[in-house]
Write an enzyme that holds these catalytic residues in place. Sequence first.
Site, PDB file in Angstrom:
ATOM      1  CB  SER A 226       9.780  50.699  13.471  1.00 50.76           C
ATOM      2  OG  SER A 226       9.522  52.055  12.686  1.00 50.76           O
TER       3      SER A 226
ATOM      4  NE  ARG B 120      10.326  39.726  17.918  1.00 52.02           N
ATOM      5  CZ  ARG B 120       9.079  39.198  17.078  1.00 52.02           C
ATOM      6  NH1 ARG B 120       7.855  39.187  17.713  1.00 52.02           N
ATOM      7  NH2 ARG B 120       9.316  39.215  15.944  1.00 52.02           N
TER       8      ARG B 120
ATOM      9  CG  ASP C  72       7.370  51.296   7.714  1.00 50.82           C
ATOM     10  OD1 ASP C  72       6.558  50.618   8.061  1.00 50.82           O
ATOM     11  OD2 ASP C  72       8.186  50.987   7.636  1.00 50.82           O
TER      12      ASP C  72
HETATM   13 MG    MG Z   1      11.748  54.005   5.125  1.00 49.87          MG
END
Ligand code: MG
Length: 512
Positions: free
Chosen positions: A156, A171, A209
Amino acid sequence: MALAEAARKVANEFEYTSEDVNAAVKEFLREMDEGLEKDGTSLSQIPTYVTAVPNGTEKGLYMAVDLGGTNFRVCSIQLHGNTTFSLTQSKVKIPAEIMTAKTAEELFAFLAKQIELFLKEHHTEHYEGHIQRIATGTTDKEYREQEIFNLGFTFSFPVQQIGINRGLLMRWTKGFDIQDAVGKDVCALLQKEIDKLHLPVRVAALVNDTVGTLMARSYTSPGKTSTLLGAIFGTGTNGAYVERLGRVKKLAGGKENAGAYDASTGEMIVNTEWGSFDNALRVLPNTPYDAALDRDSVNPGIQMFEKRVSGMFLGEILRRAVVAVLQDLSVPLFKDEDSSVNELHSTTQISKDSSLFRTWGLDTSFLSIAHGDSSPGLRITRQALDRDLGINAASVEDAEAVKIMAAAVGRRAARLSAVAIGAILIQSGRLETVTGNEELDVVDIGVDGSLVEFYPGFEDYVREALREIPQIGEKGEKRIRIGIAKDGSGVGAALIALVAGKVPNPADAAGE
Ligand code: MG
Ligand code: ADP
């Protein structure tokens, strides 16, 4: 001004009409097309290299890992092939010194070590059999072809994805800072450390996600219909959907990606990054509360859609609206009836250090509480005002005023969400085909996040707005099925690993 009247006036500022919805849908469609053609656009429309969605019949044992902000999760998922699965997982907090390590190797060696510990504990036979085979001289390579665990890697942080299991770290965010890793392929970094430990694991897929949500929902949704869209309405908001490959025009030029995906399905999942829809504010509403929130945010001018839709922001929008009403001394909000209307602090029931006066001081869960409150005298809302904001002795009228404003902020967020969902429905063309078979005509959408899960009536508001879009209408809206995708990050990553495992991996072929 009377309190109820003042509250309704604020609520009106959050009105988002049918015309507004339809104008925004048109702009969303335009930005989708623009994003499919070139880079650097408002909607990023990132190709994910995932070219197939599951239908619930998939089987097998897969692994998934999830490096979020705070924890590293390792899990194995047994897909039973009948839309159900079993999941085994372990979770470890990332030590602070690893988050700011000198070298990428330190972080990824730590991650690989967790995978090894997980295999030893939960897949002991598999692990020991593997170690034995290495000891008896079977090469790693031969072993890998047979009993390898394909692993989906949910990462993530911002990456530039260049293949289904290749992505360059752009980054770090969320407190990580390992400069050595920036610009490198995070999948290759993980695989290298896994190989050092001789683990029977192949990093098969890099997972976002939203894509995980789409895949997980497609697997678990009833019937064999595949899911069109995975959408998140949590801290942030984003969506990934199934696009026709031919429309992902910016893929065509990328020669280095040739062979990195299976073109046979004619489809590819695209990650819209819709949080940044209409950063130019052509069609998004912009109340004084929205404008002030943006001005005081860490990233003014960007993620403008997200700032009007997601959990991180709705509480703050409401807080600003409530404070505006409070500061109007002619309106009796949180003020004692018999006191002078000219001296704010001597007349309010609020202490000066109430979090109502602090930026981010009101959590979005309060909107759900107020909007859903049907207790006599709005007792629950008044309790929440006391508990969360230190406003004691709020009157029923106070609570009613806050409830009206909260409902307006929540309803607008849901109607804006319908813009994104509606545009993707139209773009997909799925409503244009009718078979007459009810099950086949379902258009399935997977959602995840506390806002959609807990805000009362969020889905109803979305549906109401979808009916107001002529290309969808009542008929189209009835065909839409919306379901929560539970455990999306684990199951979704496993399913992407499954799909990816079927594609010849150019990295392997090149002997990397
Ligand atoms: Mg979530
Ligand atoms: P994440 O986005 O980290 O995966 P969630 O999906 O739980 O986590 O979303 C968290 C966000 O949802 C926070 O911004 C929080 O304010 C908001 N939130 C939490 N509970 C509720 C609720 N009951 N109603 C509406 N929003 C909520």
